[in-house]
Motif scaffolding. Structure first.
Motif, PDB file in Angstrom:
ATOM      1  N   VAL A 199     -39.066  11.292 -21.312  1.00 42.84           N
ATOM      2  CA  VAL A 199     -40.396  11.729 -20.874  1.00 42.84           C
ATOM      3  C   VAL A 199     -40.484  11.726 -19.352  1.00 42.84           C
ATOM      4  O   VAL A 199     -41.004  12.674 -18.746  1.00 42.84           O
ATOM      5  CB  VAL A 199     -41.490  10.832 -21.502  1.00 42.84           C
ATOM      6  N   VAL A 200     -39.957  10.698 -18.723  1.00 40.75           N
ATOM      7  CA  VAL A 200     -39.955  10.640 -17.261  1.00 40.75           C
ATOM      8  C   VAL A 200     -39.128  11.776 -16.687  1.00 40.75           C
ATOM      9  O   VAL A 200     -39.533  12.425 -15.705  1.00 40.75           O
ATOM     10  CB  VAL A 200     -39.441   9.266 -16.774  1.00 40.75           C
ATOM     11  N   MET A 201     -37.980  12.054 -17.305  1.00 45.72           N
ATOM     12  CA  MET A 201     -37.127  13.144 -16.836  1.00 45.72           C
ATOM     13  C   MET A 201     -37.850  14.477 -16.974  1.00 45.72           C
ATOM     14  O   MET A 201     -37.832  15.312 -16.065  1.00 45.72           O
ATOM     15  CB  MET A 201     -35.822  13.178 -17.626  1.00 45.72           C
ATOM     16  N   ALA A 202     -38.505  14.706 -18.113  1.00 51.74           N
ATOM     17  CA  ALA A 202     -39.232  15.958 -18.317  1.00 51.74           C
ATOM     18  C   ALA A 202     -40.361  16.112 -17.300  1.00 51.74           C
ATOM     19  O   ALA A 202     -40.567  17.203 -16.755  1.00 51.74           O
ATOM     20  CB  ALA A 202     -39.775  16.008 -19.738  1.00 51.74           C
ATOM     21  N   PHE A 203     -41.079  15.024 -17.059  1.00 50.65           N
ATOM     22  CA  PHE A 203     -42.163  15.061 -16.065  1.00 50.65           C
ATOM     23  C   PHE A 203     -41.614  15.395 -14.687  1.00 50.65           C
ATOM     24  O   PHE A 203     -42.181  16.212 -13.976  1.00 50.65           O
ATOM     25  CB  PHE A 203     -42.888  13.718 -16.040  1.00 50.65           C
ATOM     26  N   SER A 204     -40.505  14.773 -14.320  1.00 46.56           N
ATOM     27  CA  SER A 204     -39.953  15.025 -12.987  1.00 46.56           C
ATOM     28  C   SER A 204     -39.423  16.451 -12.859  1.00 46.56           C
ATOM     29  O   SER A 204     -39.567  17.069 -11.799  1.00 46.56           O
ATOM     30  CB  SER A 204     -38.854  14.013 -12.663  1.00 46.56           C
ATOM     31  N   ILE A 205     -38.840  16.992 -13.920  1.00 45.71           N
ATOM     32  CA  ILE A 205     -38.326  18.359 -13.852  1.00 45.71           C
ATOM     33  C   ILE A 205     -39.482  19.360 -13.806  1.00 45.71           C
ATOM     34  O   ILE A 205     -39.447  20.337 -13.043  1.00 45.71           O
ATOM     35  CB  ILE A 205     -37.400  18.654 -15.050  1.00 45.71           C
ATOM     36  N   LEU A 206     -40.527  19.118 -14.585  1.00 52.42           N
ATOM     37  CA  LEU A 206     -41.635  20.071 -14.641  1.00 52.42           C
ATOM     38  C   LEU A 206     -42.524  20.029 -13.405  1.00 52.42           C
ATOM     39  O   LEU A 206     -42.971  21.073 -12.922  1.00 52.42           O
ATOM     40  CB  LEU A 206     -42.482  19.812 -15.876  1.00 52.42           C
ATOM     41  N   PHE A 207     -42.810  18.842 -12.889  1.00 48.47           N
ATOM     42  CA  PHE A 207     -43.828  18.729 -11.864  1.00 48.47           C
ATOM     43  C   PHE A 207     -43.303  18.333 -10.480  1.00 48.47           C
ATOM     44  O   PHE A 207     -44.017  18.505  -9.489  1.00 48.47           O
ATOM     45  CB  PHE A 207     -44.899  17.733 -12.296  1.00 48.47           C
ATOM     46  N   SER A 217     -31.670  13.392 -10.128  1.00 48.64           N
ATOM     47  CA  SER A 217     -32.317  13.904 -11.328  1.00 48.64           C
ATOM     48  C   SER A 217     -31.299  14.586 -12.243  1.00 48.64           C
ATOM     49  O   SER A 217     -31.393  14.492 -13.462  1.00 48.64           O
ATOM     50  CB  SER A 217     -33.424  14.876 -10.946  1.00 48.64           C
ATOM     51  N   PHE A 218     -30.338  15.284 -11.636  1.00 47.32           N
ATOM     52  CA  PHE A 218     -29.315  15.960 -12.435  1.00 47.32           C
ATOM     53  C   PHE A 218     -28.460  14.960 -13.198  1.00 47.32           C
ATOM     54  O   PHE A 218     -28.156  15.158 -14.375  1.00 47.32           O
ATOM     55  CB  PHE A 218     -28.433  16.823 -11.517  1.00 47.32           C
ATOM     56  N   LEU A 219     -28.096  13.866 -12.546  1.00 44.93           N
ATOM     57  CA  LEU A 219     -27.291  12.835 -13.198  1.00 44.93           C
ATOM     58  C   LEU A 219     -28.052  12.192 -14.349  1.00 44.93           C
ATOM     59  O   LEU A 219     -27.496  11.985 -15.433  1.00 44.93           O
ATOM     60  CB  LEU A 219     -26.879  11.769 -12.181  1.00 44.93           C
ATOM     61  N   LEU A 220     -29.330  11.908 -14.159  1.00 47.62           N
ATOM     62  CA  LEU A 220     -30.156  11.351 -15.224  1.00 47.62           C
ATOM     63  C   LEU A 220     -30.250  12.324 -16.393  1.00 47.62           C
ATOM     64  O   LEU A 220     -30.160  11.917 -17.552  1.00 47.62           O
ATOM     65  CB  LEU A 220     -31.553  11.029 -14.690  1.00 47.62           C
ATOM     66  N   THR A 221     -30.391  13.607 -16.106  1.00 52.79           N
ATOM     67  CA  THR A 221     -30.460  14.622 -17.151  1.00 52.79           C
ATOM     68  C   THR A 221     -29.183  14.666 -17.967  1.00 52.79           C
ATOM     69  O   THR A 221     -29.220  14.685 -19.204  1.00 52.79           O
ATOM     70  CB  THR A 221     -30.728  16.005 -16.531  1.00 52.79           C
ATOM     71  N   VAL A 222     -28.059  14.656 -17.307  1.00 57.60           N
ATOM     72  CA  VAL A 222     -26.763  14.727 -18.001  1.00 57.60           C
ATOM     73  C   VAL A 222     -26.545  13.487 -18.867  1.00 57.60           C
ATOM     74  O   VAL A 222     -26.135  13.588 -20.024  1.00 57.60           O
ATOM     75  CB  VAL A 222     -25.613  14.905 -16.992  1.00 57.60           C
ATOM     76  N   ILE A 223     -26.846  12.315 -18.344  1.00 58.74           N
ATOM     77  CA  ILE A 223     -26.637  11.078 -19.101  1.00 58.74           C
ATOM     78  C   ILE A 223     -27.561  11.025 -20.314  1.00 58.74           C
ATOM     79  O   ILE A 223     -27.133  10.677 -21.416  1.00 58.74           O
ATOM     80  CB  ILE A 223     -26.839   9.854 -18.184  1.00 58.74           C
ATOM     81  N   LEU A 224     -28.821  11.388 -20.137  1.00 59.80           N
ATOM     82  CA  LEU A 224     -29.751  11.368 -21.263  1.00 59.80           C
ATOM     83  C   LEU A 224     -29.383  12.389 -22.325  1.00 59.80           C
ATOM     84  O   LEU A 224     -29.470  12.112 -23.529  1.00 59.80           O
ATOM     85  CB  LEU A 224     -31.180  11.600 -20.778  1.00 59.80           C
ATOM     86  N   LEU A 225     -28.972  13.569 -21.913  1.00 63.47           N
ATOM     87  CA  LEU A 225     -28.544  14.571 -22.890  1.00 63.47           C
ATOM     88  C   LEU A 225     -27.294  14.118 -23.637  1.00 63.47           C
ATOM     89  O   LEU A 225     -27.165  14.359 -24.835  1.00 63.47           O
ATOM     90  CB  LEU A 225     -28.303  15.915 -22.199  1.00 63.47           C
ATOM     91  N   LEU A 226     -26.374  13.458 -22.957  1.00 59.96           N
ATOM     92  CA  LEU A 226     -25.171  12.937 -23.610  1.00 59.96           C
ATOM     93  C   LEU A 226     -25.535  11.867 -24.636  1.00 59.96           C
ATOM     94  O   LEU A 226     -25.043  11.899 -25.771  1.00 59.96           O
ATOM     95  CB  LEU A 226     -24.209  12.364 -22.572  1.00 59.96           C
TER      96      LEU A 226
END
Length: 66
Positions: free
Chosen positions: A56-64, A2-11
């Protein structure tokens, strides 16, 4: 994972935003190490619906999920 997906999407999103505001900043560095940022901006521009769904998938996974 999840962290890797977050970093790539933010980049990708950050590079696309910077290119929209200051196009010359990224366009002059299309090759080399700084070319990665130009490529991320192109992905963000051309694949924006897919990037938005991933955000959206990343936000859902981080929140829930965590």
């Amino acid at each position: 994972m999840s962290f890797l997906l977050t970093v790539i999407l933010l980049l990708i999103c950050t590079c696309a935003y910077i290119r929209a505001m200051f196009p010359n900043l990224l366009d002059k560095n299309k090759t080399g190490l700084l070319g990665i940022f130009w490529k991320c901006a192109r992905i963000g521009e051309r694949k924006s619906p897919y990037v938005a769904v991933c955000c959206v998938v990343m936000a859902f996974s981080i929140l829930f999920m965590q």
